[in-house]
Design an enzyme around this catalytic site. Structure first.
Site, PDB file in Angstrom:
ATOM      1  N   PHE A  70       0.809  -1.211   0.000  1.00 37.89           N
ATOM      2  CA  PHE A  70       0.000   0.000   0.000  1.00 37.89           C
ATOM      3  C   PHE A  70       0.850   1.272   0.000  1.00 37.89           C
ATOM      4  O   PHE A  70       0.332   2.371   0.092  1.00 37.89           O
ATOM      5  CB  PHE A  70      -0.979  -0.015   1.172  1.00 37.89           C
ATOM      6  CG  PHE A  70      -2.252  -0.786   0.882  1.00 37.89           C
ATOM      7  CD1 PHE A  70      -2.454  -1.417  -0.332  1.00 37.89           C
ATOM      8  CD2 PHE A  70      -3.247  -0.875   1.840  1.00 37.89           C
ATOM      9  CE1 PHE A  70      -3.616  -2.121  -0.606  1.00 37.89           C
ATOM     10  CE2 PHE A  70      -4.427  -1.571   1.581  1.00 37.89           C
ATOM     11  CZ  PHE A  70      -4.610  -2.199   0.361  1.00 37.89           C
ATOM     12  N   ASP A  91      -0.231  -9.568  -4.470  1.00 41.23           N
ATOM     13  CA  ASP A  91       1.005  -8.804  -4.642  1.00 41.23           C
ATOM     14  C   ASP A  91       0.678  -7.435  -5.250  1.00 41.23           C
ATOM     15  O   ASP A  91       1.371  -6.955  -6.158  1.00 41.23           O
ATOM     16  CB  ASP A  91       2.011  -9.559  -5.509  1.00 41.23           C
ATOM     17  CG  ASP A  91       3.419  -8.954  -5.444  1.00 41.23           C
ATOM     18  OD1 ASP A  91       3.659  -8.100  -4.574  1.00 41.23           O
ATOM     19  OD2 ASP A  91       4.269  -9.334  -6.274  1.00 41.23           O
ATOM     20  N   HIS A 101       2.030   1.323  -9.390  1.00 45.40           N
ATOM     21  CA  HIS A 101       2.910   2.408  -9.815  1.00 45.40           C
ATOM     22  C   HIS A 101       2.096   3.322 -10.721  1.00 45.40           C
ATOM     23  O   HIS A 101       1.092   2.907 -11.310  1.00 45.40           O
ATOM     24  CB  HIS A 101       4.120   1.877 -10.585  1.00 45.40           C
ATOM     25  CG  HIS A 101       4.981   0.931  -9.823  1.00 45.40           C
ATOM     26  ND1 HIS A 101       5.881   1.341  -8.863  1.00 45.40           N
ATOM     27  CD2 HIS A 101       5.076  -0.425  -9.866  1.00 45.40           C
ATOM     28  CE1 HIS A 101       6.494   0.283  -8.352  1.00 45.40           C
ATOM     29  NE2 HIS A 101       6.024  -0.799  -8.937  1.00 45.40           N
TER      30      HIS A 101
END
Length: 435
Positions: A55, A304, A308
């Site tokens: 996070f 996972d 970005h």
């Protein structure tokens, strides 16, 4: 007492579910109580426990925050997340743990915080905290600033065994990466220093981080753990060989949605947005991993979730950061696979909720039964829709699953309170599951 009436459960039963505050009081027929929801035969699941998210706070809140990440989780049917250590600062000391824990108070969903291992880790201060597990210990310095060497790995595993804490392992052996595909064969995966040469296509990252590197690292991890008695959990297993090696060695393993639903065949369309660690594998291997999920060899599906920005990902294959978002789309993708007959709903329940609760010792989570937390998700299994990145709630605003079909929740409940319902979010009420 409040009652959810006429819900379909994953095992095919129809039942009422009665809530007493934040817990499930009873599951049965014609239960007394105030009507909370008439499910009308829709599927009621325990909330997903995503044991592998990033996070990004502290240190990279332009990518994600606990608010945006937990909203994305709730909208996707995830009621508990476990954040990994590679933030800035990394969660390797008690002080870093406290900083992250304070930030996590903004979460809409329950959470755990994994402590990590680097040369600078402080096991005494970390183990004094309510760690979810010892998270993402690397076998080699192959994935950035959280990498560790084999000696430190062995020491961490031994300490975790003494503390009865599971170890989550990122299993890739950098010695088996194929450096012949690197720019100018420098051994340095940085185009800015290499100055041309080598491969620059979107598949180059998958060619570089070989499947053999995963299998060898899994075998090594379980060998080290066997001598210590530690419980090892292999993160984001991407190959059938890795799954088989984990199972043969007595470790548990997780698989991500991107390794279940995407392969190297998708890279021409995904480009650098399809770069992650471990990388995408061949379509043949993807199908084999999915088959192992179906047959029960895979213990957990975890995302996972590693967002970005578009600007960061829009770079060369050697310069783009690794990672994709996934916390909001994991359960919808699996539910759509079940809707299409590729999985059973019981299997979806087990790998997203029941198994992670058991593996990581969360006795109040993971099942719809009396005494458990009222972490619940209601879905209409016939209501699939196209996944669109601009409709999701992660701060990054994109998804590698653009255009895929998903079955999204109508509502998500965390300990008896609606965290998400009909497009609206509740207030931050997440708690540390170890507290």
């Amino acid at each position: 007492m409040r009652v959810i009436r006429d819900a379909a459960l994953a095992d095919g039963r129809r039942a009422d579910v009665r809530l007493d505050g934040d817990r499930i009081d009873a599951v049965g027929d014609d239960l007394d109580g105030e009507l909370l929801v008439d499910a009308g035969g829709k599927l009621l699941l325990p909330g997903m426990i995503d044991v592998h998210v990033h996070f990004r706070q502290p240190g990279a809140s332009h990518k994600e925050t606990w608010t945006t990440g937990s909203r994305s989780a709730a909208a996707g049917g995830v009621t508990t997340v476990v954040d990994q250590p590679n933030t800035s600062p990394p969660t390797v000391t008690g002080a870093a743990f406290d900083e992250k824990d304070e930030l996590a108070s903004a979460s809409l969903v329950d959470y755990g915080i994994n402590g990590g291992v680097t040369e600078n880790w402080d096991p005494d201060s970390l183990f004094g905290k309510p760690l979810f597990a010892l998270g993402e210990v690397f076998l080699a310095d192959s994935t950035g600033n959280m990498g560790i060497d084999a000696e430190l790995f062995a020491a961490a595993v031994e300490r975790a065994a003494n503390e009865n804490v599971p170890v989550t392992v990122h299993a890739e052996d950098a010695d088996l990466f194929d450096e012949s595909v690197l720019p100018r064969n420098t051994g340095d995966a940085s185009a800015s220093e290499a100055g041309g040469g080598g491969r620059t296509d979107a598949d180059a990252w998958s060619a570089y981080r070989t499947a053999e590197a995963e299998e060898a690292a899994v075998e090594r991890a379980v060998e080290v753990a066997d001598g210590s008695g530690a419980q090892v959990h292999i993160a984001h297993t991407s190959t059938p060989e890795g799954v088989d090696a984990a199972r043969a060695g007595g470790a548990t393993c997780e698989v991500t949605p991107h390794h279940l639903f995407l392969s190297r065949d998708d890279l021409p369309d995904l480009g650098t947005f399809g770069r992650m660690n471990p990388p995408l594998r061949s379509e043949e291997r993807r199908k084999a991993v999915f088959e192992r999920l179906r047959e029960g060899a895979v213990d957990v599906v975890a995302t996972d979730h590693a967002p970005h920005t578009r600007e960061e990902k829009d770079a060369s294959i050697w310069d783009a950061p690794s990672g994709v978002p996934g916390v909001e789309t994991a359960l919808p993708l699996l539910l759509n696979a079940a809707r299409e007959g590729e999985l059973s709903y019981e299997r979806v329940r087990d790998v997203t909720a029941a198994n992670p609760a058991e593996i990581f010792d969360l006795p109040r989570k993971g099942r719809i039964e009396a005494g458990r937390d009222a972490d619940l998700v209601l879905v209409d299994t016939e209501n699939a829709r196209k996944i669109r990145g601009d409709e999701l709630h992660s701060k990054c605003g994109w998804t590698p699953f653009e255009g895929f079909a998903g079955v999204f929740p109508e509502w998500t409940m965390v300990r008896g309170e609606f965290a998400y319902r009909d497009g609206e979010f509740g207030s931050a009420c997440g708690e540390n599951v170890r507290r």
